[in-house]
Scaffold this motif. Structure first.
Motif, PDB file in Angstrom:
ATOM      1  N   GLN A  18       0.829  -1.211   0.000  1.00  0.00           N
ATOM      2  CA  GLN A  18       0.000   0.000   0.000  1.00  0.00           C
ATOM      3  C   GLN A  18       0.862   1.259   0.000  1.00  0.00           C
ATOM      4  O   GLN A  18       0.393   2.345   0.351  1.00  0.00           O
ATOM      5  CB  GLN A  18      -0.939   0.013   1.212  1.00  0.00           C
ATOM      6  N   ASN A  57      -2.936   3.992   7.517  1.00  0.00           N
ATOM      7  CA  ASN A  57      -4.258   3.546   7.954  1.00  0.00           C
ATOM      8  C   ASN A  57      -4.390   3.782   9.451  1.00  0.00           C
ATOM      9  O   ASN A  57      -3.419   4.191  10.121  1.00  0.00           O
ATOM     10  CB  ASN A  57      -4.497   2.080   7.577  1.00  0.00           C
ATOM     11  N   ASP A  78      -4.334   6.503   3.918  1.00  0.00           N
ATOM     12  CA  ASP A  78      -4.921   5.401   3.158  1.00  0.00           C
ATOM     13  C   ASP A  78      -6.405   5.688   2.960  1.00  0.00           C
ATOM     14  O   ASP A  78      -7.225   5.484   3.856  1.00  0.00           O
ATOM     15  CB  ASP A  78      -4.720   4.083   3.907  1.00  0.00           C
ATOM     16  N   LYS A 110      -8.522   4.152   1.210  1.00  0.00           N
ATOM     17  CA  LYS A 110      -9.348   2.953   1.180  1.00  0.00           C
ATOM     18  C   LYS A 110      -9.700   2.467   2.578  1.00  0.00           C
ATOM     19  O   LYS A 110     -10.661   1.731   2.755  1.00  0.00           O
ATOM     20  CB  LYS A 110      -8.637   1.845   0.410  1.00  0.00           C
ATOM     21  N   GLU A 111      -8.892   2.869   3.568  1.00  0.00           N
ATOM     22  CA  GLU A 111      -9.159   2.455   4.945  1.00  0.00           C
ATOM     23  C   GLU A 111      -9.459   3.645   5.850  1.00  0.00           C
ATOM     24  O   GLU A 111      -9.346   3.563   7.065  1.00  0.00           O
ATOM     25  CB  GLU A 111      -7.972   1.669   5.516  1.00  0.00           C
ATOM     26  N   SER A 154     -14.873   5.346   8.106  1.00  0.00           N
ATOM     27  CA  SER A 154     -16.147   5.392   7.390  1.00  0.00           C
ATOM     28  C   SER A 154     -17.279   5.679   8.369  1.00  0.00           C
ATOM     29  O   SER A 154     -17.137   5.513   9.572  1.00  0.00           O
ATOM     30  CB  SER A 154     -16.402   4.068   6.670  1.00  0.00           C
TER      31      SER A 154
END
Length: 263
Positions: A25, A30, A67, A69-70, A73
Motif C-alpha cells: 500500500q 491507515n 490510506d 481505502k481504509e 467510514s
C-alpha cells in the motif's frame, strides 16, 4: 518494546530503526499505523537509552499519505469528534518534534500528504533519485495545511516556494528538494541505509546530553523572538553540557582520536 502490526522496529545500540511496513500500500497511513507512529514517538520522550531514530518505509515508497481505502467510514457524531480524530493524526508530528532524539528520515520514492509531513518533521532527510513529495491533501478536497506542513515548509524554503507547492499540490522531485535545502543527501536506493548509518555514527559521537539539547535548541531557535533569546538558550546548554559526567570523555576521545565511550 511493544509489538507492532505495521511498524518494523529494532534497536542497534543507541539507535532505533523504525520502518513503516505496508509496502503493498506504499506505506499509506491507515488507522493502525497512525496509532502506532503516535505511540512510538510519544514514548521516546522518556527513553534515554535511545539517542537517534532512523525512519524509513518498506518497499518502493516512504509513505503515500493517508490510506483513503481504509479511512474512517460512517462519518463522525459531531464536529468535536471529528476534531479529536484529526488531532490524533497531527499529534504524530508534534511528538516527533518533542522527542529529544534526532530523527533521520530515509525518503525513498513517494512521500505524499502525511508522508510529506513525516519527512518534514524529521531532523535530517536523505533522498533518492526516485523521491517525489507533495502536499497531496489539496488534491483530495482538503486544505494543504495538515500535519505541520504549513509550519515546516515556509520556514525551510520560504513563503513563495511553500505557496507554490501547497496551493497546487505539485510534486517536488529529489533534485529540487535538495536545491531548496530539504535534503542533506541524494543517494541511490541500495546505499540509502548505509548513508543513514553514517549519520547515526556521527551523531553518536556527541554526548547523550549534548545531542538532546542541540535538537531542543534548534527547535526553539526557529521561533525565537530574537538573537538574545537564542544566545540565552545556547549559554544554558553549554553550561549544562560542561557539568555533565560525559563531558570529560568527550574531550578525551577527541584529543586521543578514538570513539567515545559514554556512560
Amino acid at each position: 518494546m511493544r509489538e507492532y502490526v505495521h511498524l518494523l522496529v529494532h534497536e542497534e545500540g543507541a539507535a532505533l530503526w523504525v520502518t513503516m511496513n505496508r509496502p503493498d500500500q506504499l506505506n499509506a497511513l491507515n488507522p493502525v499505523l497512525l496509532e502506532e507512529l503516535r505511540s512510538l514517538f510519544s514514548e521516546l520522550y522518556l527513553r534515554r537509552d535511545v539517542r537517534v531514530v532512523v525512519l524509513a518505509g518498506a518497499g518502493r515508497a516512504f509513505c503515500a499519505g493517508l490510506d483513503l481505502k481504509e479511512r474512517r467510514s460512517g462519518g463522525f457524531s459531531s464536529t468535536g469528534a471529528h476534531l479529536d480524530y484529526q488531532r490524533g493524526i497531527s499529534e504524530i508530528v508534534i511528538a516527533m518534534r518533542r522527542c529529544p532524539q534526532p530523527i533521520v528520515a530515509l525518503v525513498n520514492g513517494a512521500a505524499c500528504g502525511g508522508g510529506f509531513g513525516l519527512a518534514l518533521a524529521s531532523d535530517v532527510r536523505i533522498g533518492t533519485p526516485s523521491t517525489r513529495m507533495n502536499a497531496a491533501f489539496i488534491r483530495i478536497g482538503l486544505s494543504a495545511c495538515d500535519m505541520g506542513v504549513s509550519y515546516f515548509l515556509p520556514r525551510m524554503v520560504g513563503s513563495s516556494i511553500a505557496a507554490e507547492f501547497m496551493l497546487t499540490g505539485r510534486f517536488m522531485d529529489s533534485e529540487r528538494a535538495r536545491e531548496l535545502g530539504l535534503f542533506s543527501r541524494i543517494v541511490e536506493p541500495d546505499v540509502l541505509e548505509d548513508e543513514g548509518r553514517a549519520f547515526v555514527k556521527d551523531m553518536l559521537n556527541a554526548t547523550p546530553l549534548g545531542l538532546r539539547l542541540t535538537k531542543e535548541a534548534l527547535n526553539c531557535a526557529v521561533d525565537a523572538q530574537g538573537l538574545e533569546a537564542v544566545i540565552a538558550m545556547e549559554d544554558r546548554n553549554q553550561v549544562l553540557c560542561a557539568r555533565d559526567d560525559n563531558y570529560k570523555e568527550g574531550i578525551a576521545s577527541f584529543l586521543e582520536n578514538r570513539p567515545p565511550n559514554y556512560s
